[in-house]
Write an enzyme that holds these catalytic residues in place. Structure first.
Site, mmCIF file in Angstrom:
data_model
loop_
_atom_site.group_PDB
_atom_site.id
_atom_site.type_symbol
_atom_site.label_atom_id
_atom_site.label_comp_id
_atom_site.label_asym_id
_atom_site.label_seq_id
_atom_site.Cartn_x
_atom_site.Cartn_y
_atom_site.Cartn_z
ATOM 1 N N ILE A 12 0.872 -1.197 0.144
ATOM 2 C CA ILE A 12 -0.073 -0.199 -0.173
ATOM 3 C C ILE A 12 0.817 1.203 -0.035
ATOM 4 C CG2 ILE A 12 -0.364 0.238 2.501
ATOM 5 C CD1 ILE A 12 -3.026 0.750 -0.241
ATOM 6 N N SER A 34 12.045 1.067 6.444
ATOM 7 C CA SER A 34 11.485 -0.373 6.164
ATOM 8 C C SER A 34 12.844 -1.521 6.142
ATOM 9 C CB SER A 34 10.997 -0.396 4.700
ATOM 10 O OG SER A 34 9.969 -1.157 4.606
ATOM 11 N N ARG A 35 12.512 -2.709 6.473
ATOM 12 C CA ARG A 35 13.666 -3.570 6.507
ATOM 13 C C ARG A 35 13.951 -3.926 5.219
ATOM 14 N NH1 ARG A 35 10.081 -7.537 10.078
ATOM 15 N NH2 ARG A 35 8.834 -7.183 7.989
ATOM 16 N N LYS A 87 -5.494 1.929 7.686
ATOM 17 C CA LYS A 87 -6.569 0.934 8.467
ATOM 18 C C LYS A 87 -6.151 -0.425 8.596
ATOM 19 C CE LYS A 87 -8.037 -1.361 5.708
ATOM 20 N NZ LYS A 87 -7.713 -2.451 4.904
ATOM 21 N N ASP A 165 -10.113 -7.353 6.806
ATOM 22 C CA ASP A 165 -9.099 -6.463 6.371
ATOM 23 C C ASP A 165 -9.821 -5.265 5.287
ATOM 24 O OD1 ASP A 165 -6.152 -5.341 6.007
ATOM 25 O OD2 ASP A 165 -6.995 -5.711 4.250
#
Ligand code: NAP
Length: 301
Positions: A12, A34-35, A87, A165
């Site tokens: 996303i 971010s990894r 969300k 979700d």
């Protein structure tokens, strides 16, 4: 322009957050955390603590799945940063209440975002229903989990919420457009025999409201709802981007869900006001509390 950092560069973030921020006149994307993921031309961190220690970026947008999100949000608030949550806003209601209390105490903004509420037809649907008596409202939210969550095992793990979700997007529209609250009366949840979250759900609410969520729909995808009222019929389609009143398509303008979310975050930061509405997630929690469980065929991506 206000500096912002995006955390959790996955589907996303790449699909929606980065394009919305790039096109915005309010925001400058100054860092990612971010990894594995990164954004071309933007300084990339892999460790959130190191980022917080070395940056005074005032706003942090968390695009992680719901289960890991709380720890990131709590650290960001403790470091005095404003926070925007994808969300659903957390893994549990209690943890989001806790975040809200922490944000209030720290004097920072917390925005629990609901992108579907920003869909182009939602405001018109709300205005139409405001003075009507609703006789029935049915939600059909059917999509292909393999297409929208390719290989994302977390959606079937505890806290991933399964079909809720996407279903929570429908509930975020429902709770926005109804003139008054409804509550869940019954639910049937279909759990694949090898999974911990449901792949389909049938919900019956008070007030004549029903919902059908299914993650197994291939071919055309259906994200809509239809309300029959004492004075006409309201239909939302395409996730809320299309509005029909008595069968006539309304001119609702372009659909700009994520740009509108970031416009809202900019306004909240400017005003120093939080926006945390948990009503869509209350319905999900109630469904998981009240629902009758069916076991259905195993699911593999
Ligand atoms: P995703 O791609 O699976 O995850 C986003 C990123 O979060 C991953 O790339 C990963 O980045 C990081 N992450 C994942 N698990 C983590 C963990 N346990 N600890 C720390 N970081 C972790 O998920 P997504 O589809 O973008 O969804 C993220 C959120 O956006 C969800 O709440 C979802 O409901 C919402 N959303 C998704 C969609 C959609 O179409 N997919 C649409 C609207 C909203 P690194 O591995 O690089 O750290």
């Amino acid at each position: 322009m206000v500096d912002i950092c995006l955390v959790g560069i996955g589907k996303i973030a790449q699909d929606q957050h980065v394009p919305a921020l790039s096109a915005s006149e309010d925001w400058t994307l100054v860092a990612t955390v971010s990894r594995a993921g990164s954004v071309d031309g933007v300084p990339a961190f892999t460790d959130f603590d190191a980022f917080l220690a070395g940056s005074d970026c005032p706003v942090i947008s968390l695009c992680l799945p719901p289960v890991p999100r709380f720890d990131y949000a709590a650290k960001a608030i403790a470091a005095g940063r404003h926070v925007m949550l994808e969300k659903p806003p957390g893994a549990t209601l209690a943890e989001v209440h806790a975040l809200q209390a922490m944000a209030d105490k720290a004097g920072v903004v917390l925005f629990a975002s609901w992108h579907s509420r920003m869909a182009a037809g939602v405001a018109g649907a709300k205005a139409f229903l405001a003075d009507k008596t609703i006789e029935s409202l049915h939600i059909t939210w059917r999509e292909d989990v393999r297409k929208w969550h390719p290989g994302q095992e977390w959606v079937f793990e505890p806290g991933g919420m399964g079909v809720f979700d996407p279903g929570i997007n429908a509930l975020s529209i429902l709770t926005e457009i109804l003139p008054g609250p409804v509550f869940l009366r019954e639910a049937t949840l279909d759990f694949p025999e090898n999974r911990d979250t449901p792949i389909a759900a049938d919900l019956t609410f008070s007030g004549g409201v029903t919902a059908d969520f299914d993650w197994r729909q291939t071919g055309p995808q259906t994200w809509g709802m239809k309300a029959v009222t004492d004075a006409g019929v309201m239909e939302l389609a395409d996730g809320g981007a299309t509005l029909l009143l008595d069968g006539v398509r309304q001119d609702v303008g372009p659909n700009r869900e994520y740009p509108a979310l970031y416009d809202r975050m900019a306004a909240l930061v400017q005003q120093g006001v939080s926006d945390v509405d948990l009503s869509p997630m209350v319905h999900v929690a109630d469904a998981l509390t009240l629902g009758r469980r069916n076991t259905v065929a195993a699911f593999e991506f």
